[in-house]
Design a protein around this motif. Structure first.
Motif, short mmCIF file in Angstrom:
data_model
loop_
_atom_site.label_atom_id
_atom_site.label_comp_id
_atom_site.label_asym_id
_atom_site.label_seq_id
_atom_site.Cartn_x
_atom_site.Cartn_y
_atom_site.Cartn_z
N LYS A 50 0.83 -1.21 0.00
CA LYS A 50 0.00 0.00 0.00
C LYS A 50 0.86 1.25 0.00
N LEU A 51 0.71 2.05 -1.06
CA LEU A 51 1.36 3.36 -1.12
C LEU A 51 0.44 4.44 -0.57
N ALA A 52 -0.85 4.34 -0.90
CA ALA A 52 -1.82 5.35 -0.46
C ALA A 52 -3.21 4.75 -0.51
N PHE A 85 0.61 -3.15 -6.08
CA PHE A 85 0.54 -2.03 -5.14
C PHE A 85 -0.79 -1.33 -5.23
N LYS A 86 -1.14 -0.68 -4.13
CA LYS A 86 -2.38 0.09 -4.03
C LYS A 86 -2.03 1.56 -3.89
N ILE A 125 -2.30 -3.53 -10.10
CA ILE A 125 -2.37 -2.20 -9.50
C ILE A 125 -3.79 -2.03 -8.96
N THR A 126 -3.88 -1.69 -7.69
CA THR A 126 -5.18 -1.39 -7.08
C THR A 126 -5.33 0.11 -6.99
N ILE A 127 -6.36 0.63 -7.62
CA ILE A 127 -6.61 2.07 -7.62
C ILE A 127 -7.73 2.37 -6.64
N LYS A 137 -2.77 -6.55 -14.08
CA LYS A 137 -4.21 -6.53 -13.83
C LYS A 137 -4.57 -5.27 -13.06
N VAL A 138 -5.76 -4.75 -13.32
CA VAL A 138 -6.21 -3.51 -12.70
C VAL A 138 -7.40 -3.79 -11.80
#
Length: 505
Positions: free
Chosen positions: A235-237, A301-302, A330-332, A375-376
């Protein structure tokens, strides 16, 4: 006999009178004491100017958090979720009728309204198919074949109560979707359902941290070796507070939570606002590949998207290293996300919502030739079928919800998540309040909520003439503009072509 009864009655009345006088005297004394305290205190002007009765202002303000949604707000006007949205989630979780009468209460002509384009020859039930599992992490020692396009977003044990996590875990296992641990570490409660788990590593590295707060490879190896842990998310943010770490008040840091996180009990648990080891995209890929090498499992990463410059830099570095170095997903998160504590300036003003950030990410990855590799996954207020269907039509591989599943657990949007006073037992560690959340019952509701949402997304897809939800595309959607008329989604966000040839997986 009668005179004896009259004497008894007279005695009772005398005692009642005595208690009344005594109670009234105590009340007068209390009022007098409160009056003196209010009149002499210097912190609150209302109480100083209006002693005693000034307390009603704060009392009514507190009660308003609980009752405005029932008595004062219209069906479609409340935030963060209005009554219509919540009621759909409640009915889906209870597995009762979700049909309504006399027409929609939604304004279908306001700017931004999404409308799905029905086909004159909808998909018949006999021709409908279920969405197929999607493989994540083709370069990993242990790839993950994810079954559901709708899953439980990151909510840590700490932010949620143990009974809430247990109900989510059991419901997710029955539904066939994954549950994300959130940044609070892997707890026995996440594993209690026996289903798939995504382990999240936040900036404080809870659960896999060393004494200095850095990543402990041995602890990471131990956590990732658990067969239920299918993926690892760095988790970045997060949507509620991009640029700010997790916040767990000390009153919610129990002995068990402290042991899981490897932190002191009873002290505020505040994560750094970023990973000290990660200053740029090269550092980010180094960390992702390090975690993947140790775990052998898909790693992504998120984050919350601010600008697309970061994405172009990331893609450039991936092309320099090779596609095997890329994050597996990538989790947005949307700027309007958030199920826990966050500062209001970040809640209200920082980051892009998913309606802008999802197409940005998808378009950049497609143009950079990395769309098939990465994957998104997306999240942000997706508690109803329309939001999930929109995300799939835009091109997302998976969608997540946190607050939708909280509603399935019985959350009433009392806005007490950060105070350890949640009246439904979802976000409190008070044993008395947790008693209201009965795990077997709420696990069934989690299962039904997932089942009925997936079913409803399929209904939208079939109406548009496609066989399953991932068949939805941008040209199946129109969006109302400021003119009051709609325009095709694929005109607002045109389909992109791969401009950088890459080798096949």
């Amino acid at each position: 006999m009668e005179s004896g009864f009259m004497a008894f009655a007279k005695t009772v009345l005398n005692w009642i009178g005595l208690f009344f006088v005594l109670g009234l005297s105590i009340l007068i004394v209390i009022i007098a004491v409160v009056y003196i305290i209010d009149k002499t205190q210097k912190k609150q002007a209302i109480r100083r100017n209006f002693p005693v009765i000034g307390h009603f202002r704060y009392w009514f303000e507190h009660l308003g958090e609980f009752f405005r949604q029932y008595f004062f707000a219209m069906d479609r006007e409340e935030m963060p979720f209005n009554r219509a949205e919540r009621n759909w989630a409640y009915r889906a979780a209870k597995d009762v009728s979700r049909t309504l009468a006399f027409g929609s209460t939604r304004n279908l002509t306001s700017t931004g309204t999404v409308m799905f384009l029905n086909d004159q020859f909808p998909t018949l039930e006999k021709n409908a198919v279920e969405s197929q599992p999607v493989l994540i992490g083709p370069y990993c020692r242990t790839p993950y074949l994810a079954k559901s396009f709708f899953n439980i977003s990151g909510m840590s044990y700490g932010s949620l109560s143990k009974v809430a996590v247990q109900a989510l875990a059991k419901g997710a296992a029955k539904a066939g979707c994954w549950i994300n641990t959130g940044e609070g570490g892997l707890s026995p409660h996440h594993l209690s359902g026996g289903g798939d788990v995504v382990f999240q590593i936040g900036t404080a590295k809870y659960g896999v941290r060393n004494g200095d707060g850095g990543l402990d490879d041995d602890r990471l190896k131990e956590v990732s070796s658990h067969p239920q842990v299918k993926m690892i998310e760095l988790k970045l943010a997060q949507g509620a507070k991009p640029g700010k770490g997790g916040i767990l008040p000390g009153r919610k840091v129990t002995e068990e939570i402290a042991q899981i996180r490897h932190i002191p009990a009873g002290e505020d648990s505040i994560s750094p606002n970023g990973h000290p080891e990660i200053d740029n995209v090269s550092d980010l890929l180094d960390m992702i590949n390090h975690i993947r090498d140790i775990s052998g499992k898909p790693v992504g990463f998120k984050t919350v998207i601010g600008t697309d410059a970061f994405l172009f830099d990331l893609c450039e570095e991936i092309h320099r290293r090779g596609p095997e170095s890329a994050p597996d997903f990538i989790t947005i998160d949307s700027a309007d996300g958030g199920s826990g504590a966050a500062p209001q300036p970040l809640f209200d003003y920082v980051g892009l919502t998913i309606k802008e950030s999802l197409p940005i990410v998808l378009n950049v990855l497609q143009k950079q030739g990395l769309r098939d590799r990465i994957k998104v996954i997306c999240s942000g207020k997706m508690i109803n079928p329309s939001g999930v269907a929109w995300a799939l039509a835009m091109g997302a591989d998976f969608t997540l919800s946190a607050r939708g599943f909280m509603f399935a657990l019985g959350c009433i949007q009392a806005l007490q998540c950060n105070k350890n006073t949640c009246p439904t037992g979802v976000t409190t560690h008070d044993p008395d309040l947790q008693k209201g959340l009965v795990v077997p019952d709420k696990a069934e509701r989690v299962y039904h909520y997932h089942k009925n949402l997936v079913k409803a997304v399929g209904m939208i897809a079939h109406s548009c003439g496609v066989a399953e939800p991932r068949g939805l595309k941008r040209h199946h959607v129109r969006v109302v503009t400021e003119t009051g008329l709609s325009t095709p989604l694929n005109k607002i966000h045109p389909y992109q072509e791969n401009s950088i040839p890459t080798r096949k997986l």
